[in-house]
Design a protein around this motif. Sequence first.
Motif, PDB file in Angstrom:
ATOM      1  N   ARG A  16       0.812  -1.212   0.000  1.00  0.00           N
ATOM      2  CA  ARG A  16       0.000   0.000   0.000  1.00  0.00           C
ATOM      3  C   ARG A  16       0.849   1.268   0.000  1.00  0.00           C
ATOM      4  O   ARG A  16       0.332   2.366   0.099  1.00  0.00           O
ATOM      5  CB  ARG A  16      -0.945  -0.003   1.209  1.00  0.00           C
ATOM      6  CG  ARG A  16      -2.053  -1.042   1.078  1.00  0.00           C
ATOM      7  CD  ARG A  16      -2.896  -0.766  -0.135  1.00  0.00           C
ATOM      8  NE  ARG A  16      -4.058  -1.650  -0.234  1.00  0.00           N
ATOM      9  CZ  ARG A  16      -4.985  -1.513  -1.155  1.00  0.00           C
ATOM     10  NH1 ARG A  16      -4.901  -0.566  -2.068  1.00  0.00           N
ATOM     11  NH2 ARG A  16      -5.996  -2.347  -1.212  1.00  0.00           N
ATOM     12  N   GLN A  17       2.169   1.106  -0.124  1.00  0.00           N
ATOM     13  CA  GLN A  17       3.065   2.260  -0.153  1.00  0.00           C
ATOM     14  C   GLN A  17       3.324   2.701  -1.593  1.00  0.00           C
ATOM     15  O   GLN A  17       3.250   1.898  -2.515  1.00  0.00           O
ATOM     16  CB  GLN A  17       4.420   1.898   0.477  1.00  0.00           C
ATOM     17  CG  GLN A  17       4.362   1.599   1.951  1.00  0.00           C
ATOM     18  CD  GLN A  17       5.674   1.009   2.470  1.00  0.00           C
ATOM     19  OE1 GLN A  17       6.661   0.923   1.752  1.00  0.00           O
ATOM     20  NE2 GLN A  17       5.666   0.598   3.721  1.00  0.00           N
ATOM     21  N   THR A  18       3.672   3.972  -1.746  1.00  0.00           N
ATOM     22  CA  THR A  18       4.145   4.457  -3.039  1.00  0.00           C
ATOM     23  C   THR A  18       5.638   4.154  -3.079  1.00  0.00           C
ATOM     24  O   THR A  18       6.390   4.575  -2.192  1.00  0.00           O
ATOM     25  CB  THR A  18       3.896   5.974  -3.180  1.00  0.00           C
ATOM     26  OG1 THR A  18       2.486   6.206  -3.094  1.00  0.00           O
ATOM     27  CG2 THR A  18       4.419   6.483  -4.518  1.00  0.00           C
ATOM     28  N   GLU A  20       9.581   4.062  -4.116  1.00  0.00           N
ATOM     29  CA  GLU A  20      10.588   5.091  -4.411  1.00  0.00           C
ATOM     30  C   GLU A  20      11.126   4.924  -5.822  1.00  0.00           C
ATOM     31  O   GLU A  20      11.324   3.795  -6.281  1.00  0.00           O
ATOM     32  CB  GLU A  20      11.772   4.957  -3.440  1.00  0.00           C
ATOM     33  CG  GLU A  20      11.423   5.134  -1.977  1.00  0.00           C
ATOM     34  CD  GLU A  20      11.198   6.588  -1.604  1.00  0.00           C
ATOM     35  OE1 GLU A  20      11.940   7.445  -2.114  1.00  0.00           O
ATOM     36  OE2 GLU A  20      10.270   6.841  -0.825  1.00  0.00           O
ATOM     37  N   SER A  69      10.439  -1.659  -1.889  1.00  0.00           N
ATOM     38  CA  SER A  69       9.604  -0.506  -2.238  1.00  0.00           C
ATOM     39  C   SER A  69      10.339   0.418  -3.213  1.00  0.00           C
ATOM     40  O   SER A  69      10.683   1.550  -2.898  1.00  0.00           O
ATOM     41  CB  SER A  69       9.171   0.236  -0.975  1.00  0.00           C
ATOM     42  OG  SER A  69       8.165   1.166  -1.308  1.00  0.00           O
ATOM     43  N   ARG A  71      10.612   1.427  -7.669  1.00  0.00           N
ATOM     44  CA  ARG A  71       9.849   1.437  -8.911  1.00  0.00           C
ATOM     45  C   ARG A  71      10.521   0.547  -9.962  1.00  0.00           C
ATOM     46  O   ARG A  71      11.241   1.016 -10.830  1.00  0.00           O
ATOM     47  CB  ARG A  71       9.650   2.870  -9.394  1.00  0.00           C
ATOM     48  CG  ARG A  71       8.875   3.697  -8.353  1.00  0.00           C
ATOM     49  CD  ARG A  71       8.492   5.065  -8.812  1.00  0.00           C
ATOM     50  NE  ARG A  71       7.270   5.057  -9.612  1.00  0.00           N
ATOM     51  CZ  ARG A  71       6.038   4.947  -9.123  1.00  0.00           C
ATOM     52  NH1 ARG A  71       5.840   4.841  -7.825  1.00  0.00           N
ATOM     53  NH2 ARG A  71       5.007   4.958  -9.932  1.00  0.00           N
ATOM     54  N   ARG A  93       6.524   4.657 -16.221  1.00  0.00           N
ATOM     55  CA  ARG A  93       5.419   5.576 -15.972  1.00  0.00           C
ATOM     56  C   ARG A  93       4.551   5.672 -17.220  1.00  0.00           C
ATOM     57  O   ARG A  93       5.054   5.643 -18.339  1.00  0.00           O
ATOM     58  CB  ARG A  93       5.905   6.940 -15.517  1.00  0.00           C
ATOM     59  CG  ARG A  93       6.733   7.694 -16.494  1.00  0.00           C
ATOM     60  CD  ARG A  93       7.424   8.902 -15.859  1.00  0.00           C
ATOM     61  NE  ARG A  93       7.930   9.807 -16.873  1.00  0.00           N
ATOM     62  CZ  ARG A  93       9.006   9.593 -17.613  1.00  0.00           C
ATOM     63  NH1 ARG A  93       9.689   8.489 -17.472  1.00  0.00           N
ATOM     64  NH2 ARG A  93       9.389  10.477 -18.513  1.00  0.00           N
ATOM     65  N   ASP A 156       0.362  -0.059 -11.063  1.00  0.00           N
ATOM     66  CA  ASP A 156      -0.490   0.196  -9.894  1.00  0.00           C
ATOM     67  C   ASP A 156       0.215  -0.239  -8.607  1.00  0.00           C
ATOM     68  O   ASP A 156       0.137   0.443  -7.588  1.00  0.00           O
ATOM     69  CB  ASP A 156      -1.828  -0.552 -10.010  1.00  0.00           C
ATOM     70  CG  ASP A 156      -2.927   0.271 -10.648  1.00  0.00           C
ATOM     71  OD1 ASP A 156      -2.682   1.448 -11.009  1.00  0.00           O
ATOM     72  OD2 ASP A 156      -4.045  -0.262 -10.791  1.00  0.00           O
ATOM     73  N   HIS A 157       0.886  -1.401  -8.648  1.00  0.00           N
ATOM     74  CA  HIS A 157       1.606  -1.884  -7.455  1.00  0.00           C
ATOM     75  C   HIS A 157       2.624  -0.849  -6.969  1.00  0.00           C
ATOM     76  O   HIS A 157       2.865  -0.722  -5.772  1.00  0.00           O
ATOM     77  CB  HIS A 157       2.339  -3.198  -7.740  1.00  0.00           C
ATOM     78  CG  HIS A 157       1.495  -4.411  -7.599  1.00  0.00           C
ATOM     79  ND1 HIS A 157       0.819  -4.729  -6.437  1.00  0.00           N
ATOM     80  CD2 HIS A 157       1.224  -5.416  -8.467  1.00  0.00           C
ATOM     81  CE1 HIS A 157       0.164  -5.873  -6.610  1.00  0.00           C
ATOM     82  NE2 HIS A 157       0.396  -6.311  -7.829  1.00  0.00           N
ATOM     83  N   LEU A 158       3.232  -0.118  -7.891  1.00  0.00           N
ATOM     84  CA  LEU A 158       4.237   0.884  -7.516  1.00  0.00           C
ATOM     85  C   LEU A 158       3.596   2.083  -6.818  1.00  0.00           C
ATOM     86  O   LEU A 158       4.285   2.860  -6.162  1.00  0.00           O
ATOM     87  CB  LEU A 158       5.005   1.352  -8.751  1.00  0.00           C
ATOM     88  CG  LEU A 158       5.673   0.244  -9.581  1.00  0.00           C
ATOM     89  CD1 LEU A 158       6.412   0.845 -10.758  1.00  0.00           C
ATOM     90  CD2 LEU A 158       6.601  -0.607  -8.728  1.00  0.00           C
ATOM     91  N   ASN A 159       2.287   2.201  -6.982  1.00  0.00           N
ATOM     92  CA  ASN A 159       1.546   3.320  -6.388  1.00  0.00           C
ATOM     93  C   ASN A 159       0.655   2.887  -5.226  1.00  0.00           C
ATOM     94  O   ASN A 159      -0.233   3.624  -4.805  1.00  0.00           O
ATOM     95  CB  ASN A 159       0.718   4.018  -7.482  1.00  0.00           C
ATOM     96  CG  ASN A 159       1.618   4.620  -8.549  1.00  0.00           C
ATOM     97  OD1 ASN A 159       2.627   5.235  -8.227  1.00  0.00           O
ATOM     98  ND2 ASN A 159       1.281   4.414  -9.804  1.00  0.00           N
ATOM     99  N   GLY A 160       0.867   1.661  -4.746  1.00  0.00           N
ATOM    100  CA  GLY A 160       0.102   1.173  -3.599  1.00  0.00           C
ATOM    101  C   GLY A 160      -1.333   0.819  -3.913  1.00  0.00           C
ATOM    102  O   GLY A 160      -2.184   0.799  -3.024  1.00  0.00           O
TER     103      GLY A 160
END
Length: 185
Positions: A16-18, A20, A69, A71, A93, A156-160
């Motif tokens: 659920r974290q964004t 780095e 965590s 990208r 991105r 999406d996983h990279l953005n939680g």
Amino acid sequence: MITMDDIVRDGHPVLRQTAEAVELPPTEEEKQQLADMIEFVKNSQDADIAEKYGLRPGVGLAAPQINISKRMIAVHCEDEDGEEYSYALFNPRIVSHSVKRAYLATGEGCLSVDEAIPGFVPRYQKIRVKATTLEGEDIDIRLKGFPAIVFQHEIDHLNGIMFYDHIQKDQPFAEPENSVAIGRS
């Protein structure tokens, strides 16, 4: 080698974290982590290797799923015409997307989610992604259909964000507006 034991499960806070951004050029450790991720995805699709190591088949993996965590994503899949899409990417991105939507007719699954969660997951039918490859090349790729859905799931996983966050709670099988069904799972 990454195994299913390395995959964090739904409910783990890292999911659920964004994540780095990876500072470029990446470290040798980051390159190795990303190389291991793409190897895992490819191995999970090889019936013999998957059985030997108890791997669930997957078409993508994001670093947060292995409790990192950062990208980084790995994708290995085919489109509806059998064309292969195999990427290990730093800092992917989405830079543009279509208005038209798409969804998997069978719903989505996730290596971090052990149970099936029924429902349609609306995604963009076409996306354009910029990223840096494992080899250090900056790329700009246009994706549509199934590969576009896979990339959106991993990014999406990279953005939680988990895939089921997109499912309409009161009507999970309501066809998303302005969308087309993709028949593969």
